[in-house]
Scaffold this motif. Structure first.
Motif, short mmCIF file in Angstrom:
data_model
loop_
_atom_site.label_atom_id
_atom_site.label_comp_id
_atom_site.label_asym_id
_atom_site.label_seq_id
_atom_site.Cartn_x
_atom_site.Cartn_y
_atom_site.Cartn_z
N GLY A 98 81.89 0.83 -18.54
CA GLY A 98 81.68 1.96 -17.65
C GLY A 98 80.65 2.94 -18.15
O GLY A 98 80.37 3.94 -17.52
N ARG A 99 80.07 2.66 -19.30
CA ARG A 99 79.04 3.53 -19.86
C ARG A 99 77.67 3.06 -19.42
O ARG A 99 77.43 1.88 -19.25
CB ARG A 99 79.10 3.53 -21.38
CG ARG A 99 80.31 4.22 -21.91
CD ARG A 99 80.21 4.32 -23.39
NE ARG A 99 81.31 5.15 -23.86
CZ ARG A 99 81.41 5.58 -25.07
NH1 ARG A 99 80.52 5.27 -25.97
NH2 ARG A 99 82.43 6.33 -25.43
N ALA A 100 76.77 3.99 -19.26
CA ALA A 100 75.40 3.64 -18.91
C ALA A 100 74.76 2.88 -20.06
O ALA A 100 75.00 3.18 -21.22
CB ALA A 100 74.60 4.90 -18.60
N THR A 101 73.99 1.89 -19.72
CA THR A 101 73.30 1.10 -20.72
C THR A 101 71.93 1.73 -20.96
O THR A 101 71.16 1.88 -20.01
CB THR A 101 73.13 -0.34 -20.24
OG1 THR A 101 74.40 -0.87 -19.89
CG2 THR A 101 72.50 -1.21 -21.30
N ILE A 160 72.30 16.81 -21.35
CA ILE A 160 72.61 17.92 -20.45
C ILE A 160 73.42 17.44 -19.25
O ILE A 160 74.42 18.05 -18.88
CB ILE A 160 71.32 18.62 -19.99
CG1 ILE A 160 70.74 19.42 -21.16
CG2 ILE A 160 71.56 19.53 -18.79
CD1 ILE A 160 69.38 20.00 -20.88
N VAL A 161 73.00 16.35 -18.66
CA VAL A 161 73.71 15.81 -17.49
C VAL A 161 75.13 15.40 -17.88
O VAL A 161 76.09 15.70 -17.17
CB VAL A 161 72.93 14.62 -16.88
CG1 VAL A 161 73.78 13.88 -15.85
CG2 VAL A 161 71.64 15.10 -16.26
N HIS A 162 75.28 14.76 -19.02
CA HIS A 162 76.60 14.34 -19.47
C HIS A 162 77.50 15.55 -19.73
O HIS A 162 78.65 15.59 -19.27
CB HIS A 162 76.48 13.49 -20.74
CG HIS A 162 77.78 12.99 -21.26
ND1 HIS A 162 78.46 11.97 -20.65
CD2 HIS A 162 78.53 13.39 -22.29
CE1 HIS A 162 79.58 11.76 -21.33
NE2 HIS A 162 79.65 12.60 -22.32
N ARG A 163 77.01 16.55 -20.42
CA ARG A 163 77.80 17.73 -20.74
C ARG A 163 78.17 18.54 -19.50
O ARG A 163 79.21 19.19 -19.47
CB ARG A 163 77.05 18.62 -21.73
CG ARG A 163 77.03 18.06 -23.12
CD ARG A 163 76.31 18.99 -24.07
NE ARG A 163 76.31 18.41 -25.41
CZ ARG A 163 75.54 18.85 -26.40
NH1 ARG A 163 74.72 19.87 -26.20
NH2 ARG A 163 75.59 18.28 -27.57
N SER A 164 77.32 18.49 -18.50
CA SER A 164 77.59 19.25 -17.27
C SER A 164 78.63 18.59 -16.39
O SER A 164 79.12 19.20 -15.44
CB SER A 164 76.30 19.43 -16.48
OG SER A 164 75.91 18.20 -15.91
N GLY A 165 78.93 17.33 -16.68
CA GLY A 165 79.91 16.60 -15.86
C GLY A 165 79.30 15.93 -14.65
O GLY A 165 80.02 15.39 -13.81
N LEU A 166 77.97 15.94 -14.54
CA LEU A 166 77.32 15.33 -13.38
C LEU A 166 77.28 13.80 -13.47
O LEU A 166 77.20 13.14 -12.45
CB LEU A 166 75.88 15.85 -13.25
CG LEU A 166 75.76 17.32 -12.87
CD1 LEU A 166 74.31 17.76 -12.94
CD2 LEU A 166 76.33 17.56 -11.49
N ALA A 167 77.34 13.27 -14.66
CA ALA A 167 77.28 11.82 -14.83
C ALA A 167 78.65 11.21 -14.57
O ALA A 167 79.68 11.77 -14.92
CB ALA A 167 76.84 11.47 -16.24
N ALA A 168 78.66 10.07 -13.93
CA ALA A 168 79.91 9.36 -13.66
C ALA A 168 80.59 9.04 -15.00
O ALA A 168 79.95 8.55 -15.92
CB ALA A 168 79.64 8.08 -12.89
N GLY A 169 81.85 9.34 -15.10
CA GLY A 169 82.60 9.04 -16.31
C GLY A 169 82.38 10.01 -17.45
O GLY A 169 82.80 9.77 -18.57
N SER A 170 81.73 11.14 -17.21
CA SER A 170 81.46 12.09 -18.30
C SER A 170 82.57 13.12 -18.48
O SER A 170 82.48 13.98 -19.32
CB SER A 170 80.12 12.79 -18.05
OG SER A 170 80.17 13.54 -16.87
N ARG A 171 83.60 13.04 -17.68
CA ARG A 171 84.67 14.04 -17.77
C ARG A 171 85.75 13.66 -18.73
O ARG A 171 86.11 12.66 -19.03
CB ARG A 171 85.26 14.27 -16.39
CG ARG A 171 84.23 14.91 -15.53
CD ARG A 171 84.72 15.10 -14.14
NE ARG A 171 83.53 15.47 -13.39
CZ ARG A 171 83.46 15.52 -12.11
NH1 ARG A 171 84.49 15.23 -11.39
NH2 ARG A 171 82.36 15.85 -11.51
#
Length: 59
Positions: free
Chosen positions: A5-8, A48-59
């Protein structure tokens, strides 16, 4: 994404091949995002995208 489920992580050429578009197309979309976020490269943009919660699965 990988099976976990992580981005490659891929280079621009690798991402272009996956999406079946030209490498210049990938770069033309990534460049404005990096500029808009005010970061120096796409690695910082991803953080930044990961920390902001915008990326799928970053929560």
């Amino acid at each position: 994404m990988s099976s976990s489920g992580r981005a490659t992580p891929l280079s621009s050429s690798g991402r272009a091949a996956t999406l079946r578009v030209a490498e210049t197309t990938v770069k033309s979309h990534v460049t404005p995002v990096v500029a808009k976020l005010g970061v120096r490269d796409r690695v910082q943009a991803v953080v930044i995208v990961h920390r902001s919660g915008l990326a799928a699965g970053s929560r």
